[in-house]
Design a protein around this motif. Structure first.
Motif, PDB file in Angstrom:
ATOM      1  N   PRO A   1       0.818  -1.219   0.000  1.00 26.70           N
ATOM      2  CA  PRO A   1       0.000   0.000   0.000  1.00 26.70           C
ATOM      3  C   PRO A   1       0.853   1.272   0.000  1.00 26.70           C
ATOM      4  CG  PRO A   1      -0.774  -1.541   1.662  1.00 26.70           C
ATOM      5  CD  PRO A   1       0.530  -2.071   1.150  1.00 26.70           C
ATOM      6  N   LEU A   2       0.475   2.212  -0.862  1.00 26.16           N
ATOM      7  CA  LEU A   2       1.132   3.515  -0.927  1.00 26.16           C
ATOM      8  C   LEU A   2       0.205   4.636  -0.470  1.00 26.16           C
ATOM      9  CD1 LEU A   2       2.999   3.511  -4.369  1.00 26.16           C
ATOM     10  CD2 LEU A   2       3.997   3.373  -2.100  1.00 26.16           C
ATOM     11  N   PHE A   3      -1.042   4.573  -0.909  1.00 23.50           N
ATOM     12  CA  PHE A   3      -2.009   5.629  -0.628  1.00 23.50           C
ATOM     13  C   PHE A   3      -3.359   5.018  -0.288  1.00 23.50           C
ATOM     14  CE2 PHE A   3       0.878   7.208  -3.923  1.00 23.50           C
ATOM     15  CZ  PHE A   3       1.384   8.346  -3.319  1.00 23.50           C
ATOM     16  N   VAL A   4      -4.144   5.803   0.442  1.00 26.07           N
ATOM     17  CA  VAL A   4      -5.537   5.449   0.682  1.00 26.07           C
ATOM     18  C   VAL A   4      -6.370   6.634   0.224  1.00 26.07           C
ATOM     19  CG1 VAL A   4      -7.292   4.895   2.400  1.00 26.07           C
ATOM     20  CG2 VAL A   4      -4.978   3.980   2.645  1.00 26.07           C
ATOM     21  N   VAL A   5      -7.352   6.384  -0.601  1.00 31.39           N
ATOM     22  CA  VAL A   5      -8.254   7.423  -1.080  1.00 31.39           C
ATOM     23  C   VAL A   5      -9.564   7.279  -0.311  1.00 31.39           C
ATOM     24  CG1 VAL A   5      -9.456   8.369  -3.082  1.00 31.39           C
ATOM     25  CG2 VAL A   5      -7.195   7.331  -3.365  1.00 31.39           C
ATOM     26  N   ILE A   6      -9.966   8.378   0.331  1.00 25.03           N
ATOM     27  CA  ILE A   6     -11.214   8.366   1.097  1.00 25.03           C
ATOM     28  C   ILE A   6     -12.090   9.528   0.633  1.00 25.03           C
ATOM     29  CG2 ILE A   6     -10.180   7.284   3.129  1.00 25.03           C
ATOM     30  CD1 ILE A   6     -10.122  10.062   4.455  1.00 25.03           C
ATOM     31  N   PRO A   7     -13.390   9.464   0.885  1.00 27.57           N
ATOM     32  CA  PRO A   7     -14.253  10.596   0.535  1.00 27.57           C
ATOM     33  C   PRO A   7     -13.808  11.863   1.266  1.00 27.57           C
ATOM     34  CG  PRO A   7     -15.570   8.657   1.001  1.00 27.57           C
ATOM     35  CD  PRO A   7     -14.153   8.333   1.407  1.00 27.57           C
ATOM     36  N   TYR A   8     -13.972  12.989   0.599  1.00 28.63           N
ATOM     37  CA  TYR A   8     -13.486  14.257   1.133  1.00 28.63           C
ATOM     38  C   TYR A   8     -14.121  14.609   2.476  1.00 28.63           C
ATOM     39  CZ  TYR A   8     -11.870  19.056   1.343  1.00 28.63           C
ATOM     40  OH  TYR A   8     -11.282  20.219   1.739  1.00 28.63           O
ATOM     41  N   ASP A   9     -15.413  14.356   2.642  1.00 30.62           N
ATOM     42  CA  ASP A   9     -16.063  14.693   3.914  1.00 30.62           C
ATOM     43  C   ASP A   9     -15.476  13.885   5.071  1.00 30.62           C
ATOM     44  OD1 ASP A   9     -17.260  12.414   2.828  1.00 30.62           O
ATOM     45  OD2 ASP A   9     -19.223  12.842   3.708  1.00 30.62           O
ATOM     46  N   GLU A  10     -15.083  12.646   4.812  1.00 31.36           N
ATOM     47  CA  GLU A  10     -14.426  11.846   5.850  1.00 31.36           C
ATOM     48  C   GLU A  10     -13.035  12.393   6.155  1.00 31.36           C
ATOM     49  OE1 GLU A  10     -14.561   7.584   5.434  1.00 31.36           O
ATOM     50  OE2 GLU A  10     -16.546   7.701   4.507  1.00 31.36           O
ATOM     51  N   PHE A  11     -12.333  12.824   5.117  1.00 32.22           N
ATOM     52  CA  PHE A  11     -11.018  13.441   5.306  1.00 32.22           C
ATOM     53  C   PHE A  11     -11.125  14.672   6.198  1.00 32.22           C
ATOM     54  CE2 PHE A  11      -8.221  16.896   3.856  1.00 32.22           C
ATOM     55  CZ  PHE A  11      -7.000  16.391   4.274  1.00 32.22           C
ATOM     56  N   GLN A  12     -12.139  15.508   5.952  1.00 36.80           N
ATOM     57  CA  GLN A  12     -12.316  16.714   6.760  1.00 36.80           C
ATOM     58  C   GLN A  12     -12.568  16.370   8.221  1.00 36.80           C
ATOM     59  OE1 GLN A  12     -15.377  18.571   4.257  1.00 36.80           O
ATOM     60  NE2 GLN A  12     -13.979  20.306   4.026  1.00 36.80           N
ATOM     61  N   LEU A  13     -13.350  15.333   8.478  1.00 41.47           N
ATOM     62  CA  LEU A  13     -13.595  14.910   9.860  1.00 41.47           C
ATOM     63  C   LEU A  13     -12.304  14.454  10.530  1.00 41.47           C
ATOM     64  CD1 LEU A  13     -16.942  12.918   9.491  1.00 41.47           C
ATOM     65  CD2 LEU A  13     -16.613  15.133  10.606  1.00 41.47           C
ATOM     66  N   ILE A  14     -11.526  13.678   9.814  1.00 42.88           N
ATOM     67  CA  ILE A  14     -10.249  13.194  10.358  1.00 42.88           C
ATOM     68  C   ILE A  14      -9.310  14.370  10.609  1.00 42.88           C
ATOM     69  CG2 ILE A  14      -8.166  11.865   9.807  1.00 42.88           C
ATOM     70  CD1 ILE A  14     -10.069   9.937   8.261  1.00 42.88           C
TER      71      ILE A  14
END
Length: 111
Positions: free
Chosen positions: A17-30
Motif C-alpha cells: 500500500p502507498l495511498f488510501v483514497v477516502i471521501p473528502y467529507d471523511e477526510f475533513q472529519l479526520i
C-alpha cells in the motif's frame, strides 16, 4: 472480496500500500480530529505586538467590527466594552461572549 468499502487503497508495483483514497467529507472529519490548531492571522499579531493593542481589540479591528457593535452584541454598554479592550484579563463569561461575536475560539483571546 466483495465487501463494500468507503475507501480505495493504491498499491505500488510490489503490491504494498502507498495511498488510501477516502471521501473528502471523511477526510475533513479526520483532519479536524487530529490537526486542530488555533491560528492567529498575521494582521492580528501585528496589531497586538507592534501596536500594543489587546487581543480583543486586535481581533475586533481585524474583523472590521465597531466597538459599539461589539458592546451591543455582548449586551453591555460601550463604556464597559472599552474597559474590556483595555483589560489584560477577561472574565470567562465575557471572553466567551466576545469570542462568539467575533466568530473565533475563546482561547484566541488569551495570551
Amino acid at each position: 472480496m466483495n465487501t463494500l468499502t468507503n475507501y480505495q487503497i493504491i498499491n505500488n508495483k510490489a503490491g504494498k500500500p502507498l495511498f488510501v483514497v477516502i471521501p473528502y467529507d471523511e477526510f475533513q472529519l479526520i483532519q479536524k480530529q487530529f490537526s486542530y490548531e488555533p491560528v492567529l492571522p498575521n494582521e492580528v499579531v501585528g496589531l497586538h505586538i507592534m501596536e500594543d493593542k489587546s487581543l480583543l481589540c486586535a481581533w475586533r479591528e481585524y474583523k472590521n467590527i465597531l466597538p459599539e457593535t461589539m458592546a451591543e452584541s455582548m449586551g453591555i454598554t460601550i463604556a464597559e466594552y472599552t474597559a474590556l479592550e483595555k483589560a489584560n484579563i477577561l472574565a470567562s463569561h465575557m471572553l466567551t461572549k466576545a469570542a462568539n461575536v467575533l466568530g473565533i475560539d475563546a482561547e484566541l483571546l488569551t495570551e
